[in-house]
Design a protein around this motif. Structure first.
Motif, PDB file in Angstrom:
ATOM      1  N   ASP A 124     -33.885   1.786  -7.958  1.00 53.24           N
ATOM      2  CA  ASP A 124     -32.496   2.180  -8.144  1.00 53.24           C
ATOM      3  C   ASP A 124     -31.838   1.238  -9.154  1.00 53.24           C
ATOM      4  OD1 ASP A 124     -31.507  -0.146  -6.894  1.00 53.24           O
ATOM      5  OD2 ASP A 124     -31.631   0.786  -4.949  1.00 53.24           O
ATOM      6  N   PHE A 133     -29.601  -1.031  -8.956  1.00 52.58           N
ATOM      7  CA  PHE A 133     -29.565  -2.444  -8.604  1.00 52.58           C
ATOM      8  C   PHE A 133     -30.926  -3.099  -8.852  1.00 52.58           C
ATOM      9  CE2 PHE A 133     -30.646  -5.648  -5.412  1.00 52.58           C
ATOM     10  CZ  PHE A 133     -29.805  -6.652  -5.835  1.00 52.58           C
ATOM     11  N   GLY A 134     -31.986  -2.395  -8.432  1.00 50.75           N
ATOM     12  CA  GLY A 134     -33.328  -2.913  -8.671  1.00 50.75           C
ATOM     13  C   GLY A 134     -33.586  -3.117 -10.160  1.00 50.75           C
ATOM     14  N   LEU A 160     -31.829  -6.268 -11.184  1.00 54.60           N
ATOM     15  CA  LEU A 160     -32.446  -7.468 -10.647  1.00 54.60           C
ATOM     16  C   LEU A 160     -33.771  -7.767 -11.350  1.00 54.60           C
ATOM     17  CD1 LEU A 160     -32.006  -9.145  -7.554  1.00 54.60           C
ATOM     18  CD2 LEU A 160     -34.410  -8.690  -7.978  1.00 54.60           C
TER      19      LEU A 160
END
Lengths: 205, 205, 205
Positions: free
Chosen positions: B27, B29-30, B33
């Protein structure tokens, strides 16, 4: 004496780590890096956790050359090293106890709580192998039932109790390491295992 | 000049890392990150190892916004970025040498042993990609034979030797990066590979 | 109040982490270690990133005993804990917001840039779960679309804006946590998901 054993243990750890890298068909750089992480990773994590700078291999960088040299030397000697299974299991057991005692020492010098002293010993003794398994994309071996971290804890507790009782550190290192070593070798020989927690969510469905 | 190249390199690293995250169906956010860990992880590990605080992105947090922005921008542009394979390989080679020189610089400023200066350069150049592969649950690509860490080592050694010989840092960065860059591009073009250590325990059984 | 909620959250994190370890058939040591890494890993990474020593569990080592105790207690109670799915999801949502507020607090005390304050909260709230998944050899769950890191970011931003506006920290913790908690629970109930970046290089071939 502890320092000599430390170098022997680091060399042995580097060689077995190199074999693990070879099983994954890694290149020479990967072999060196896995060896460094396995042999030095536990002490590095301990130093970072205790804010104990400079890291031991930053202060003494020749240990990096020793580890990389031992790892690269393992490549032509792979079959020999693999055949010497028992000597290397003994060296690994030695390393576990040496690393534990050194880790406890650094915890004691840092003046931390007794629980953290034992944890410092266990981290020094076991974290390198966990990093190796993560980099090789395995579930860490140490979680699969081997009596390994427990040995580190027992050796650390014996060592710390002796020091707390006022005995000199040099003296206490011997029984702590001897008992830890004997426990580890007995555990391997008799196939002692930690109990496992097997939880299968689907069993009930 | 080094700073401009640093920002270009970080942006390129973030974009290729975002593609890697996209291949794993992560996703948003992943994606951010993985981009941060890949682009900033090497420098972070170096700073922690050398006790060099505050971390570079804590001191200059806008670099986080740059990396996340570049990563999110990659999502609509994925096919384009993927098609630009050669430009991104060149940017990655540039990043490798820029990161290496910056890492060596910080090691030199910290006054550590020459071996650690080279290691600081190699960690800055290569650790981010290793973290990315661990988070994506791969065996790190860098261990599979690519001439990558070696390039970082060569660039670091050239840079450090020049500085030790009394040459100004700004001057030495140019040949170190140029040689490292040329070596990396040649290695890709000619498919040069590090020798591998293939060890199959079962071969003898 | 925050401290009581912190201990409740850590205990709940330890218990759900122990179940994850049990699904991988880990031994008792592995169960304790996975529980420690999950419950304490986020705060540890935050402390290392901010050079905030001694680490919180080095200063207060009894938290290690609490986590290991909760993890070992989960073994005989596994079926019960697994059946209490909703209570544990609520406790986990509570933990996420408590960890976030505590992380932001430490960032504010350290006097770092607002962006880093929010990042400190997000790292405290989410990194433990990422470490757990790496050690269990999974692609981290948090990258698979769950609205988790976003909740942490929202709670952190609300908290920081309130503090910046001059409101007392104790007061601001309540709405920040309440909104974060409500958002997380709503996201679970309504199956809200982060958009994913699905990139299949082979699609075009």
């Amino acid at each position: 004496m502890l320092i000599v054993m430390f170098y022997i243990a680091i060399t042995a750890e580097a060689m077995t780590a190199a074999l693990a890298a070879g099983r994954r068909n890694m290149d020479w750089f990967g072999v060196c890096l896995i060896a460094c992480v396995t042999a030095l990773g536990g002490g590095t994590l301990r130093d970072i956790m205790l804010d104990h700078y400079p890291l031991f291999w930053v202060r003494n960088p020749y240990v990096l050359l020793l580890v990389c040299g031992a790892a690269l030397l393992t490549i032509p000697l792979a079959r020999l090293v693999d055949r010497l299974k028992w000597p290397f299991l003994l060296l690994d057991a030695l390393g576990l106890t040496v690393f534990t005692v050194i880790g406890c020492n650094i915890g004691i010098e840092a003046g931390v709580h007794p629980i953290i002293v034992i944890v410092a010993g266990m981290v020094t003794g076991t974290a390198g192998g966990i990093f190796r398994d993560v980099l090789c994309n395995d579930i860490p071996l140490i979680f699969q039932g081997e009596l390994y971290a427990t040995v580190s804890m027992v050796a650390g507790v014996i060592y710390f109790l002796g020091i707390s009782a006022g005995l000199p550190a040099d003296l206490m290192a011997i029984p702590a390491m001897a008992i830890g070593f004997a426990l580890r070798v007995t555990a391997i020989a008799l196939k002692w295992e930690m109990p496992k927690f097997v939880f299968d969510r689907n069993m009930r469905k």
